[in-house]
Design a protein around this motif. Sequence first.
Motif, PDB file in Angstrom:
ATOM      1  N   GLY A 141       0.828  -1.200   0.000  1.00  0.00           N
ATOM      2  CA  GLY A 141       0.000   0.000   0.000  1.00  0.00           C
ATOM      3  C   GLY A 141       0.861   1.248   0.000  1.00  0.00           C
ATOM      4  N   ARG A 142       0.353   2.286   0.684  1.00  0.00           N
ATOM      5  CA  ARG A 142       1.097   3.545   0.741  1.00  0.00           C
ATOM      6  C   ARG A 142       1.117   4.060   2.170  1.00  0.00           C
ATOM      7  NH1 ARG A 142      -3.932   5.313  -1.062  1.00  0.00           N
ATOM      8  NH2 ARG A 142      -4.740   7.123   0.041  1.00  0.00           N
ATOM      9  N   TYR A 143       2.165   4.777   2.464  1.00  0.00           N
ATOM     10  CA  TYR A 143       2.280   5.471   3.739  1.00  0.00           C
ATOM     11  C   TYR A 143       1.889   6.927   3.537  1.00  0.00           C
ATOM     12  CZ  TYR A 143       5.245   1.667   5.595  1.00  0.00           C
ATOM     13  OH  TYR A 143       5.735   0.464   6.031  1.00  0.00           O
ATOM     14  N   GLU A 144       1.226   7.486   4.514  1.00  0.00           N
ATOM     15  CA  GLU A 144       0.988   8.920   4.595  1.00  0.00           C
ATOM     16  C   GLU A 144       1.331   9.319   6.022  1.00  0.00           C
ATOM     17  OE1 GLU A 144      -2.959  10.016   3.315  1.00  0.00           O
ATOM     18  OE2 GLU A 144      -2.565   9.347   1.262  1.00  0.00           O
ATOM     19  N   HIS A 145       2.512   9.888   6.193  1.00  0.00           N
ATOM     20  CA  HIS A 145       3.017  10.221   7.517  1.00  0.00           C
ATOM     21  C   HIS A 145       3.103  11.730   7.691  1.00  0.00           C
ATOM     22  CE1 HIS A 145       4.057   6.062   7.661  1.00  0.00           C
ATOM     23  NE2 HIS A 145       5.252   6.152   7.112  1.00  0.00           N
ATOM     24  N   VAL A 146       3.020  12.154   8.928  1.00  0.00           N
ATOM     25  CA  VAL A 146       3.368  13.509   9.309  1.00  0.00           C
ATOM     26  C   VAL A 146       4.476  13.378  10.347  1.00  0.00           C
ATOM     27  CG1 VAL A 146       2.611  15.671  10.358  1.00  0.00           C
ATOM     28  CG2 VAL A 146       1.041  14.387   8.873  1.00  0.00           C
ATOM     29  N   LEU A 147       5.591  14.034  10.066  1.00  0.00           N
ATOM     30  CA  LEU A 147       6.749  13.980  10.948  1.00  0.00           C
ATOM     31  C   LEU A 147       6.995  15.348  11.558  1.00  0.00           C
ATOM     32  CD1 LEU A 147       9.260  12.136   8.560  1.00  0.00           C
ATOM     33  CD2 LEU A 147       7.665  11.099  10.184  1.00  0.00           C
ATOM     34  N   GLU A 148       7.555  15.351  12.761  1.00  0.00           N
ATOM     35  CA  GLU A 148       8.082  16.592  13.312  1.00  0.00           C
ATOM     36  C   GLU A 148       9.596  16.474  13.280  1.00  0.00           C
ATOM     37  OE1 GLU A 148       6.402  16.855  17.245  1.00  0.00           O
ATOM     38  OE2 GLU A 148       7.949  15.582  18.110  1.00  0.00           O
ATOM     39  N   ARG A 149      10.244  17.607  13.141  1.00  0.00           N
ATOM     40  CA  ARG A 149      11.703  17.591  13.019  1.00  0.00           C
ATOM     41  C   ARG A 149      12.298  18.430  14.139  1.00  0.00           C
ATOM     42  NH1 ARG A 149      14.932  18.625   7.412  1.00  0.00           N
ATOM     43  NH2 ARG A 149      16.712  17.346   7.985  1.00  0.00           N
ATOM     44  N   SER A 150      13.291  17.861  14.786  1.00  0.00           N
ATOM     45  CA  SER A 150      14.056  18.570  15.803  1.00  0.00           C
ATOM     46  C   SER A 150      15.519  18.395  15.444  1.00  0.00           C
ATOM     47  CB  SER A 150      13.753  17.994  17.186  1.00  0.00           C
ATOM     48  OG  SER A 150      14.565  18.621  18.155  1.00  0.00           O
ATOM     49  N   GLY A 151      16.110  19.444  14.881  1.00  0.00           N
ATOM     50  CA  GLY A 151      17.482  19.337  14.391  1.00  0.00           C
ATOM     51  C   GLY A 151      17.540  18.350  13.249  1.00  0.00           C
ATOM     52  N   GLU A 152      18.328  17.313  13.406  1.00  0.00           N
ATOM     53  CA  GLU A 152      18.448  16.274  12.378  1.00  0.00           C
ATOM     54  C   GLU A 152      17.535  15.079  12.643  1.00  0.00           C
ATOM     55  OE1 GLU A 152      20.283  16.646   9.530  1.00  0.00           O
ATOM     56  OE2 GLU A 152      20.495  18.675  10.332  1.00  0.00           O
ATOM     57  N   GLU A 153      16.791  15.105  13.743  1.00  0.00           N
ATOM     58  CA  GLU A 153      15.947  13.984  14.145  1.00  0.00           C
ATOM     59  C   GLU A 153      14.506  14.169  13.680  1.00  0.00           C
ATOM     60  OE1 GLU A 153      16.918  11.306  16.395  1.00  0.00           O
ATOM     61  OE2 GLU A 153      18.938  11.971  15.875  1.00  0.00           O
ATOM     62  N   PHE A 154      13.890  13.077  13.264  1.00  0.00           N
ATOM     63  CA  PHE A 154      12.466  13.062  12.944  1.00  0.00           C
ATOM     64  C   PHE A 154      11.735  12.228  13.990  1.00  0.00           C
ATOM     65  CE2 PHE A 154      14.166  13.569   8.558  1.00  0.00           C
ATOM     66  CZ  PHE A 154      13.497  14.738   8.225  1.00  0.00           C
ATOM     67  N   ARG A 155      10.476  12.563  14.221  1.00  0.00           N
ATOM     68  CA  ARG A 155       9.579  11.771  15.055  1.00  0.00           C
ATOM     69  C   ARG A 155       8.230  11.725  14.359  1.00  0.00           C
ATOM     70  NH1 ARG A 155      13.527  10.336  17.085  1.00  0.00           N
ATOM     71  NH2 ARG A 155      14.334  10.704  19.145  1.00  0.00           N
ATOM     72  N   PHE A 156       7.562  10.582  14.461  1.00  0.00           N
ATOM     73  CA  PHE A 156       6.223  10.458  13.894  1.00  0.00           C
ATOM     74  C   PHE A 156       5.217  11.226  14.738  1.00  0.00           C
ATOM     75  CE2 PHE A 156       7.957   6.385  12.231  1.00  0.00           C
ATOM     76  CZ  PHE A 156       7.659   6.567  10.884  1.00  0.00           C
ATOM     77  N   VAL A 157       4.436  12.056  14.089  1.00  0.00           N
ATOM     78  CA  VAL A 157       3.243  12.645  14.689  1.00  0.00           C
ATOM     79  C   VAL A 157       2.069  11.748  14.289  1.00  0.00           C
ATOM     80  CG1 VAL A 157       1.701  14.646  14.733  1.00  0.00           C
ATOM     81  CG2 VAL A 157       4.183  14.975  14.619  1.00  0.00           C
ATOM     82  N   THR A 158       2.028  11.392  13.011  1.00  0.00           N
ATOM     83  CA  THR A 158       1.055  10.428  12.498  1.00  0.00           C
ATOM     84  C   THR A 158       1.781   9.470  11.577  1.00  0.00           C
ATOM     85  OG1 THR A 158      -0.683  12.106  12.531  1.00  0.00           O
ATOM     86  CG2 THR A 158      -1.109  10.131  11.231  1.00  0.00           C
ATOM     87  N   ARG A 159       1.611   8.181  11.812  1.00  0.00           N
ATOM     88  CA  ARG A 159       2.163   7.139  10.947  1.00  0.00           C
ATOM     89  C   ARG A 159       0.976   6.336  10.434  1.00  0.00           C
ATOM     90  NH1 ARG A 159       3.553   2.063  10.148  1.00  0.00           N
ATOM     91  NH2 ARG A 159       5.633   1.536   9.368  1.00  0.00           N
ATOM     92  N   LYS A 160       0.665   6.523   9.164  1.00  0.00           N
ATOM     93  CA  LYS A 160      -0.533   5.919   8.584  1.00  0.00           C
ATOM     94  C   LYS A 160      -0.151   4.969   7.457  1.00  0.00           C
ATOM     95  CE  LYS A 160      -5.041   7.448   6.869  1.00  0.00           C
ATOM     96  NZ  LYS A 160      -5.794   8.660   6.477  1.00  0.00           N
TER      97      LYS A 160
END
Length: 168
Positions: free
Chosen positions: A131-150
């Motif tokens: 299928g497909r991913y539709e993610h929203v990430l937040e970025r802090s410096g060089e790091e990403f974190r998932f806000v939404t992982r779909k």
Amino acid sequence: MTMVTPRVRQDAELLRSVEDFLYFEAELLDEWRLHEWLALFSESGRYLIPSTDKPDGDPARDLFLVQDDRFLLEQRVNSLQTRAAHAEYPHSRTRRLVTNVRASSEDGHVGVRANFAVFRARNGVVDTYFGRYEHVLERSGEEFRFVTRKSILDLDALRPHGKVSIIL
């Protein structure tokens, strides 16, 4: 946040960083390093898998196969690490392919679209989820974190699998 459209010119540095993040995530999941994978989520992070009959459903109104906030996701990870998770003990072998990654940055968040295929081998049977991913990430410096992982499945039903017992 609007998702990437074909007319949006990709920021090569952002795209490469997002690809590295997604490939690292796939490695963690394939190696069953679930607690490390959980650390990729923000405190408000959500993990979503819409039902196959409503792939663009709204989690506020529609039934989802998985609709975990950060607390429920932590419970899911802890459960998958025990013998009580009969569908995944011993755990399946998986291999993930992530392709066609697109990314755009807006209002401090990064919208990501990508295609995926997850191959799951267990008890001599191989299941394929794609299928497909539709993610929203937040970025802090060089790091990403998932806000939404779909994870949106392109399957019209979960046959012959009948369920999703792994992290897609």
